[in-house]
Design a protein around this motif. Structure first.
Motif, PDB file in Angstrom:
ATOM      1  N   SER A 102       4.550  14.864 -12.380  1.00  0.00           N
ATOM      2  CA  SER A 102       4.698  13.932 -11.256  1.00  0.00           C
ATOM      3  C   SER A 102       6.064  13.257 -11.283  1.00  0.00           C
ATOM      4  CB  SER A 102       3.598  12.869 -11.292  1.00  0.00           C
ATOM      5  OG  SER A 102       2.334  13.470 -11.453  1.00  0.00           O
ATOM      6  N   GLN A 114      11.115   5.070  -3.770  1.00  0.00           N
ATOM      7  CA  GLN A 114      10.009   5.668  -4.551  1.00  0.00           C
ATOM      8  C   GLN A 114      10.392   5.812  -6.018  1.00  0.00           C
ATOM      9  OE1 GLN A 114       9.330   9.262  -2.372  1.00  0.00           O
ATOM     10  NE2 GLN A 114       8.003   8.265  -0.853  1.00  0.00           N
ATOM     11  N   PHE A 118       8.172   4.045  -8.864  1.00  0.00           N
ATOM     12  CA  PHE A 118       7.244   4.799  -9.716  1.00  0.00           C
ATOM     13  C   PHE A 118       7.803   5.230 -11.078  1.00  0.00           C
ATOM     14  CE2 PHE A 118       5.646   5.573  -5.388  1.00  0.00           C
ATOM     15  CZ  PHE A 118       4.363   5.086  -5.552  1.00  0.00           C
ATOM     16  N   LEU A 127       1.748   4.041 -15.696  1.00  0.00           N
ATOM     17  CA  LEU A 127       1.118   4.737 -14.566  1.00  0.00           C
ATOM     18  C   LEU A 127       0.551   6.099 -14.950  1.00  0.00           C
ATOM     19  CD1 LEU A 127       3.640   4.069 -11.636  1.00  0.00           C
ATOM     20  CD2 LEU A 127       1.481   2.879 -12.134  1.00  0.00           C
ATOM     21  N   PHE A 129      -1.102   9.622 -13.272  1.00  0.00           N
ATOM     22  CA  PHE A 129      -1.104  10.367 -12.011  1.00  0.00           C
ATOM     23  C   PHE A 129      -2.149  11.495 -12.026  1.00  0.00           C
ATOM     24  CE2 PHE A 129       2.442   9.547  -9.016  1.00  0.00           C
ATOM     25  CZ  PHE A 129       2.979   8.423  -9.628  1.00  0.00           C
ATOM     26  N   ASP A 172      -3.808   6.089 -11.381  1.00  0.00           N
ATOM     27  CA  ASP A 172      -3.372   5.110 -10.394  1.00  0.00           C
ATOM     28  C   ASP A 172      -2.922   5.761  -9.090  1.00  0.00           C
ATOM     29  OD1 ASP A 172      -3.315   2.829 -12.446  1.00  0.00           O
ATOM     30  OD2 ASP A 172      -2.035   4.346 -13.365  1.00  0.00           O
ATOM     31  N   TRP A 173      -2.348   6.948  -9.227  1.00  0.00           N
ATOM     32  CA  TRP A 173      -1.765   7.615  -8.071  1.00  0.00           C
ATOM     33  C   TRP A 173      -2.075   9.106  -8.093  1.00  0.00           C
ATOM     34  CZ3 TRP A 173       0.657   4.915  -4.220  1.00  0.00           C
ATOM     35  CH2 TRP A 173       0.948   3.572  -4.511  1.00  0.00           C
ATOM     36  N   LEU A 194       2.241  10.379  -1.686  1.00  0.00           N
ATOM     37  CA  LEU A 194       1.864   9.587  -2.857  1.00  0.00           C
ATOM     38  C   LEU A 194       0.698   8.719  -2.431  1.00  0.00           C
ATOM     39  CD1 LEU A 194       5.508   8.810  -3.764  1.00  0.00           C
ATOM     40  CD2 LEU A 194       3.871   9.589  -5.493  1.00  0.00           C
ATOM     41  N   ASP A 196      -2.308   6.093  -3.189  1.00  0.00           N
ATOM     42  CA  ASP A 196      -2.824   5.047  -4.082  1.00  0.00           C
ATOM     43  C   ASP A 196      -4.319   5.317  -4.292  1.00  0.00           C
ATOM     44  OD1 ASP A 196      -3.775   2.759  -5.288  1.00  0.00           O
ATOM     45  OD2 ASP A 196      -2.544   1.414  -4.066  1.00  0.00           O
ATOM     46  N   SER A 199      -6.902   3.178  -2.563  1.00  0.00           N
ATOM     47  CA  SER A 199      -6.879   3.103  -1.100  1.00  0.00           C
ATOM     48  C   SER A 199      -8.281   3.009  -0.519  1.00  0.00           C
ATOM     49  CB  SER A 199      -6.223   4.356  -0.500  1.00  0.00           C
ATOM     50  OG  SER A 199      -4.921   4.523  -0.965  1.00  0.00           O
ATOM     51  N   VAL A 226      -1.780   6.174   4.577  1.00  0.00           N
ATOM     52  CA  VAL A 226      -0.634   6.232   3.665  1.00  0.00           C
ATOM     53  C   VAL A 226       0.597   5.819   4.465  1.00  0.00           C
ATOM     54  CG1 VAL A 226       0.788   7.699   2.180  1.00  0.00           C
ATOM     55  CG2 VAL A 226      -1.669   8.122   2.344  1.00  0.00           C
ATOM     56  N   LEU A 230       5.539   6.282   1.695  1.00  0.00           N
ATOM     57  CA  LEU A 230       4.951   7.055   0.601  1.00  0.00           C
ATOM     58  C   LEU A 230       4.815   8.549   0.911  1.00  0.00           C
ATOM     59  CD1 LEU A 230       2.357   4.504  -0.826  1.00  0.00           C
ATOM     60  CD2 LEU A 230       4.616   5.106  -1.709  1.00  0.00           C
TER      61      LEU A 230
END
Lengths: 379, 347
Positions: A102, A114, A118, A127, A129, A172-173, A194, A196, A199, A226, A230
């Motif tokens: 990622s 971004q 990130f 983080l 992914f 997280d993502w 990307l 979240d 969400s 989104v 992102l």
């Protein structure tokens, strides 16, 4: 006739050997033998605290730019840290995807905002992914994906279902590939986002693995918003970005070391090795050694500015089949009926490995897909 | 000459010397005198042998690179035996390197040296019948020594390996005039012998790969070239993988041997080479169908050599055991450091 895959062998230079010693000393200090349950390659446990320690050492996001918390270090240095972690069975689950692919994808295609948002978190181990590629109707043939992204005021609305999403319940993502427009060429009209994981409209449902573990998930996207900022990379260029991302994840030590700790533990628990056992131990040593030469050569090639896509596919095809062969060979040798509740750690690891090994030759590109990648270079 | 240039020169020369017919003829007669003259004239058998000892100079890696080309073409000559093994032994003991071909008796020969004469029978001695001298590594006074004998003084029974390469039985009943001490021991000779076979096998695996890639591109069935079928592509991947794996292993084993180590690397490489022979010859032959089984098609010139060479200087099982003992003696914690560090990790 095409030259086909090419490997130029290399070895570790003094500073690289120093890094290797540093990683070994760190592991001996942080994770003394017997103090933890060794993991099987990158299926190892997610331990955010451990990942943060790696981040503090500068061993995550090693290849990323310093401006964003990265180390601007070489692919070979990254190879060294990775192989030591995997051979130790360290809990790499939390940062694995973010660190391996990622981060590189965001660095390659992300906007300035971004990258600032990130990459520092990836490099610190904060983080986690996930990868949102596969769908119920789109596996190896990813061009068949149907998750849609619909343009709305200020952003996009995502609808669809992603499957086989490792760690989605804790990450997280998620970098998610969606169809953002209908084009005659199925590989066109795709965009990466990307997403979240917290969400609204996003739901994670576990898909328990056949051994009962639950790291695998279905991710349902129901009108998930989104924002424009992102969108990862260019709208409509998702396919080629995604293809580049896949190349990041092939050919590393994780493609031949997943069952290594089983053998190491067998050796630790076995007092007398008969001739057959010695021969097996020797053969496996030779195979790991040889695969390592190819994988290390690929890493050096990356540092020399080339992209060893075919070589990586060749290594992965060979290495993941070997990971399975290791278990078969051990079972020919060791006369036990392994129990998941055994007092022997070797037996428990063997059970876990037997039950998960079929995925080694499937995840991240099946051996069949990899063969077609290698074969095309030979046609 | 750079290694690349040396390899290109050898490639051109060996391609010319090793036509299908020339290799078949050499297998039938047991010797290729014109080919020997051609490579001797260029000094190729003595690369890696110091000039001070009568060699050509150059490095071990260069000699192995040329040997790999010889393996690719099935060069029917004692290239490995003359330079990398025979002259190496002779030079290590301060003995003269002769101008003609030399061969070496493999280790574990069981010959008896009583201080004056050497008696007994050595088997599978490559090209003994054509060699000017036969070199033997002997235990002497708790160490090792080198002795060499004019072939004319020995009785040679002509035998071959499966590739028609001379692997003669040699009967010794000869006085030993000169025994020269050497620092080389039996294990080092065995490792060196294995290293030569790894390089030859690496070359022949490239040959199988290239031949298979070419044949499956040209041959059509069901209206399209064979290489368009996924089932055939799997064979292509396997021959390419094994050539890559053993090629890399050969390079690293040569490099580490040149640096004064190389035992772990050579053992790993020979183990991998043995398995590679199995995988590659199976895939290569399968992709060729019946054509590959005929004498007129050249695939067998590589595959028969592969089946023979894997057995020489220790097959996979021998080197697996050798490695297994090294690992077992050091324990589980030392396993990965050994995989990553090779001989340097033995301490």
């Amino acid at each position: 006739m095409k030259a086909g895959p090419r490997f130029v062998t290399t070895d570790l230079r003094p500073l690289e050997l120093a890094l290797q010693s540093e990683v070994r000393a760190f592991l001996a200090e942080e994770l003394p033998r017997g103090s933890y349950r060794p993991g099987l390659g990158f299926m190892a446990e997610a331990d955010k605290a451990f990942s943060r320690k790696l981040g503090a050492r500068g061993w995550l996001g090693m290849a990323l730019p310093k401006a964003y918390g990265g180390g601007e270090r070489s692919a070979v240095e990254r190879f060294i840290v990775t192989e030591e972690l995997l051979a130790w069975g360290a809990p790499v689950g939390h940062h694995w995807v973010a660190d391996r692919q990622s981060g590189s994808t965001i660095a390659a295609f992300g906007s300035e905002a971004q990258k600032q948002r990130f990459l520092p978190g990836i490099c610190s181990g904060e983080l986690g992914f996930s990868i949102g590629m596969s769908e119920p109707g789109a596996g190896s043939d990813l061009a068949g994906l149907r998750t849609t992204a619909r343009k709305v005021e200020g952003g996009w609305r995502l609808d669809g279902t992603k499957v086989w999403t490792t760690g989605a319940h804790r990450t997280d993502w998620m970098i998610t590939l969606c169809r953002s427009s209908e084009e005659s060429d199925r590989r066109q009209g795709m965009t990466q986002f990307l997403v979240d994981m917290s969400s609204s409209g996003l739901k994670v449902n576990p898909i328990p693995f056949l051994d009962g573990t639950a790291d695998f998930n279905e991710v349902v996207l129901d009108d998930v918003f989104v924002p424009d900022e992102l969108v990862l990379g260019e709208v409509g260029r998702g396919w080629s970005q995604n293809t580049a991302e896949l190349a990041f994840e092939r050919g590393g030590p994780d493609r031949y070391l997943s069952t290594y700790v089983v053998v190491e533990q067998w050796l630790r628990e076995t007092a007398d090795l008969d001739d057959e056992a010695l021969r097996l131990l020797g053969r496996l040593t030779a195979c790991w050694w040889g695969l390592r030469q190819l994988s290390l050569a690929s890493a050096r090639t990356i540092d020399e500015g080339r992209s060893p896509v075919v070589e990586a596919a060749l290594v992965k095809e060979l290495g993941t089949r070997f990971e399975q062969d290791v278990l078969e060979a051990l079972q020919h040798l060791v006369d036990v009926e392994p129990s998941p509740q055994s007092t022997s750690l070797f037996e428990r690891l063997l059970c876990e490995a037997i039950l998960t090994a079929p995925s080694n030759t499937i995840r991240g590109g099946t051996v069949e897909v990899l063969r077609s990648v290698v074969a095309k270079a030979l046609l | 000459m750079t290694t690349d240039l040396l390899v290109a020169t050898a490639e051109e020369l060996f391609a010319e010397l090793c036509s299908h017919q020339a290799v078949q003829d050499a297998e039938r007669t047991g010797w290729a005198p014109a080919a020997w003259s051609a490579i001797a004239e260029m000094g190729l058998p003595w690369i890696g042998v110091p000039e001070s000892a009568g060699g050509q100079g150059g490095t071990l890696s260069e000699a192995l690179a040329v040997l790999r080309v010889a393996g690719r073409h099935g060069l029917p000559l004692p290239l490995a035996e003359t330079g990398l093994l025979g002259s190496w032994l002779l030079a290590s003991a301060g003995l003269d390197v002769p101008a003609g071909p030399v061969t070496v008796v493999p280790v574990d020969h069981g010959l008896l040296y009583d201080g004056r004469t050497l008696t007994g029978t050595a088997t599978r001695v490559p090209w003994a019948r054509s060699a000017e001298r036969v070199v033997v590594l002997l235990p002497a006074d708790g160490r090792f020594a080198v002795a060499s004998f004019p072939t004319a003084d020995l009785r040679v029974e002509p035998l071959t390996n499966m590739a028609g390469e001379p692997r003669d039985t040699v009967h010794f009943a000869v006085p030993v005039d000169v025994v020269a001490p050497t620092s080389i021991d039996a294990e080092q000779l065995r490792l060196r012998g294995a290293l030569t076979r790894v390089a030859l096998i690496a070359g022949a695996l490239e040959r199988v790969r290239d031949t298979t890639v070419q044949y499956t591109a040209e041959r059509e069935q069901f209206g399209k070239p064979l290489n368009r079928f996924q089932a055939i592509q799997e064979h292509l991947v396997h021959v390419a993988q094994q050539a890559a794996l053993v090629g890399a292993a050969s390079d690293v084993a040569g490099r580490e041997t040149e640096r004064g180590g190389g035992a772990v690397e050579t053992a790993c490489a020979k183990s991998l080479a043995a398995e590679a022979v199995h995988v590659s010859t199976r895939a290569g032959h399968q992709a060729h169908g019946a054509m590959g089984m005929t004498q007129e098609y050249s695939l067998h010139q590589a595959t028969r050599r592969l089946w023979s060479w894997r057995r020489e200087w220790g097959d996979g099982a021998f080197w697996d055991r050798y490695l297994g003992r090294l690992v077992a003696a050091r324990g589980a914690d030392a396993l990965y450091p050994l995989i990553a560090g090779g001989t340097a990790a033995l301490g």
